[in-house]
Design an enzyme around this catalytic site. Structure first.
Site, PDB file in Angstrom:
ATOM      1  CG  ASP A 169      -0.722  -5.677  -1.026  1.00  0.00           C
ATOM      2  OD1 ASP A 169      -0.541  -6.903  -1.093  1.00  0.00           O
ATOM      3  OD2 ASP A 169      -0.281  -4.868  -1.858  1.00  0.00           O
ATOM      4  CG  HIS A 197       1.152  -8.523  -3.708  1.00  0.00           C
ATOM      5  ND1 HIS A 197       1.179  -7.282  -3.127  1.00  0.00           N
ATOM      6  CD2 HIS A 197       2.303  -8.619  -4.416  1.00  0.00           C
ATOM      7  CE1 HIS A 197       2.285  -6.661  -3.455  1.00  0.00           C
ATOM      8  NE2 HIS A 197       2.995  -7.443  -4.240  1.00  0.00           N
TER       9      HIS A 197
END
Lengths: 341, 358
Positions: A169, A197
């Site tokens: 990410d 996440h």
């Protein structure tokens, strides 16, 4: 340079044993050549690879081992391909946990239930057979909660040695900014991925900077569009995984593998001066986040240890997002514990 | 050693210098070493990006190959790259997904990505072309059917490369039948110098090294100088007559250490020849990561040079056919290893069988 001088003094580093669980899958197939090629631990670090998967995948795993041998990788000093978790965990210095039950259509409770058993068993084996300072990275989703289970059932592994992956990410967020500003991604740094996440992941550009050649400029100033930073930027990062599945009909493999290499490499070799990265780590109460969770924070790394970057200003918007993801993680933790007791 | 140190200090051949240590160097370096970091930074800033084309990039091998290229495994840790990825329209969405993953990986060396189904756009300005795309042989297909499908693919790509690639573009054909596809490319791109069109036999070469290392229980990095003669097909011939193993007591001949000529002339050869099939049997998919890795090795040694005393196998065109020979590489050029006492057996046997085949 190292090799030539070292070859005169005949000092080659001892190989590090790296375990990859779920190695017969897509991400494993992308990851193992990166590890064998030196992308994870450096060009002068020999490796012994331990690959673990389940019995139905044993033949495939054997094929991967054959291909690794066929790669004639100079750093690869040995490969074990096994379905036996104890053999896999023996002497392991670094463990990358890719293995887990994949998400099927349905709620995430199901995902947690399925994975609790796996991570409990692997925690045991790691605790008993891995090196005492083994560094662990959990990638398989729900990564943070799987990491928490692992930690619970491997109490003698130091808390700080169990982490989860949010570097993917983090790298995606860097890319979104670089595309928006039309600069090279290598010039953007210090975004933060807070929390988990998941679809609640909060990418924060408040402290990010761009190297414009004449010094560093804050991303917020250069983009000059708080609206975008507070909405589209966030959802782009949150939904990127889905976007890739839509295009490829398969989930991200090599970008996940690459992020896993980045995570481990920076942890062990250190982050560059002035740069931090995002890692899911055991929370200690920093930034008002409940201790006892695996939560993604901005960290710097030195001498094989990570340290949460302290003192960053958190505005109201960020506070709300950070708390929302902490709440999600506490709920996942509760679900996980309910399966165990 | 001294000239290598000088090169290192100047910072221009850092990658090639590391290559002499036979250790694939990667894009990053211990950030705690300020001298090396600044050497790297200055040399990284000095180099213009190289454009690398991968055809058939949406497939398995492409997916393994593009992150290796983007990380610097193919051309070195200080060589920025711009990736051109080409595939056919049905694969356009998948190709776009690969592009998204490339940018998500935030590779410092990757200065741009083009994902396209247009062969002209793909070939424009390209310095290195790795042709992974081709029509694979399906069950029940005659060899001539495979060939005719590939003729049209390689004819049009030859045209585009000839007209639009950079001068001195280096080409590596991977897609099978590799030697034949390379020949077609050469025919339809006459202005590309013959020496710039090669095909991959490095995978077989590396597989042969692997088999020897397993047999002798030594590290594969200590085995060198096998030779792959001929065609990447079931008639290719892995030859260890001149192969050696580096031991603490110096370099030893492989045939002497193995002490089993019977195995070397039969089991060893058939294992290497059939390795691809063995991997398909185990994985249910053909080799991708090892094919990609050997493609990187082929280009890297071609561009950066082979280590002193070591040769590698490349499919090249010294006399109008594409045939694999042992070569050394220096200054971006390959040279067939001459003057060795090579028996004619490996040269004549496959030629005879290839005439029988066409």
């Amino acid at each position: 340079m190292f090799r030539y001088i070292w070859s005169f003094v005949d000092v080659e580093k001892d190989p590090l044993v790296v375990l990859v669980t779920g190695a017969a899958g897509q991400v494993g197939y992308a990851l193992v050549p990166m590890i064998a090629g030196g992308s994870m631990l450096g060009p002068d670090q020999p490796i012994i690879l331990h690959m673990l998967d389940i019995e139905p995948a044993a033949e495939i795993l054997k094929g991967v081992k054959m291909e690794l041998l066929d790669g004639a990788f100079p750093l690869l000093k040995g490969v074990i391909a096994t379905t036996n978790v104890i053999e896999a965990c023996k002497g392991v210095d670094i463990a990358i946990m890719l293995g887990g039950f994949p998400r099927r259509k349905g709620d995430s409770k199901d995902l947690i239930f399925r994975n609790v058993g796996i991570y409990k068993a692997q925690a045991s084996a790691l605790e008993q057979h891995a090196d005492s300072n083994c560094k662990v990275l959990v990638v398989a989703n729900p990564a943070n909660t799987n990491a928490l289970i692992l930690k619970e059932f491997a109490p003698s592994i130091p808390d700080e040695n169990i982490t989860s992956l949010t570097r993917l990410d983090h790298n995606r967020a860097l890319n979104q900014i670089s595309e928006n500003l039309n600069v090279h991604v290598g010039d953007v740094k210090n975004v933060i991925i807070w929390g988990n996440h998941s679809s609640y992941v909060y990418p924060d550009a408040n402290h990010a900077t761009v190297d414009i050649g004449a010094g560093l400029k804050p991303v917020r100033e250069l983009i000059a569009d708080d609206q975008w930073l507070n909405t589209e930027f966030i959802t782009n990062v949150q939904q990127r995984g889905q976007a890739i599945i839509k295009s490829r009909r398969l989930s991200s493999a090599f970008s996940t593998a690459s992020a896993a290499c980045d995570h481990m490499r920076d942890w062990i070799l250190g982050t560059p001066k002035g740069t931090w990265v995002s890692m899911g780590v055991y929370s200690d109460g920093s930034y008002g986040i409940q201790p006892g969770l695996i939560y993604s924070f901005p960290v710097t790394c030195e001498k094989g240890e990570w340290l949460i970057v302290q003192g960053l200003k958190i505005d109201e918007f960020a506070r709300e997002k950070m708390d929302a993801v902490a709440k999600e993680l506490m709920e996942e933790k509760a679900v996980a514990y309910s399966c165990l007791h | 050693m001294i000239s290598n140190l000088l090169n290192t200090l100047i910072g221009t051949s850092l990658y090639c210098y590391f290559q002499l240590s036979a250790s694939p160097f990667t894009v990053f370096i211990d950030s705690r070493n300020p001298i090396l970091v600044s050497l790297f930074r200055s040399s990284a800033m000095a180099k213009d990006p190289v454009r690398v084309l991968v055809t058939g990039a949406a497939g398995q091998i492409g997916y393994a190959l593009v992150p290796m290229i983007a990380r610097g495994i193919m051309l070195g840790p200080d060589q920025p790259v711009i990736l051109h990825m080409l595939d056919i329209p049905p694969a356009a969405e998948a190709l776009n997904g690969v592009k998204m993953e490339l940018v998500d990986a935030a590779f410092p060396l990757l200065k741009g990505v083009i994902a396209t189904t247009d062969v002209v756009e793909a070939c424009t300005g390209v310095n290195v072309a790795v042709m992974v795309g081709g029509f694979p042989r399906k069950e029940g297909m005659e060899r001539k059917d495979v060939m005719s499908k590939n003729v049209s693919i390689y004819k049009s790509q030859a045209s585009a490369l000839e007209k639009h690639a950079a001068a001195n573009c280096k080409v590596l054909v991977v897609a099978n039948p590799a030697n034949t596809n390379a020949l077609i490319l050469k025919e339809y791109a006459p202005s590309i110098p013959e020496k710039n069109i090669t095909c991959l036999t490095r995978l077989d070469h590396n597989r042969a090294l692997g088999q020897i290392s397993e047999k002798l229980n030594v590290q594969v990095s200590d085995v060198k100088n096998v030779i792959i003669w001929g065609n990447h097909s079931s008639t290719q011939y892995p030859d260890v007559t001149h192969a050696t193993v580096t031991t603490p007591a110096g370099e030893k001949s492989v045939p002497e250490l193995v002490k089993d000529d019977e195995w070397l002339k039969s089991g060893f050869i058939s294992t290497v020849q059939q390795r691809g099939a063995a991997i398909i049997k185990a994985r249910k998919l053909s080799s991708a990561l090892s094919a990609a890795s050997s493609a990187c090795d082929h280009i890297r040694d071609w561009v950066c040079g082979t280590p002193e005393g070591t040769w590698v196998s490349m499919g090249t065109v010294p006399a109008g056919l594409i045939y694999s020979f042992p070569v050394t590489c220096r200054n971006g050029e390959w040279t067939i290893v001459q003057g060795e006492n090579f028996s004619i057996f490996p040269v004549v046997f496959p030629l005879m069988s290839s005439q029988g085949r066409s």
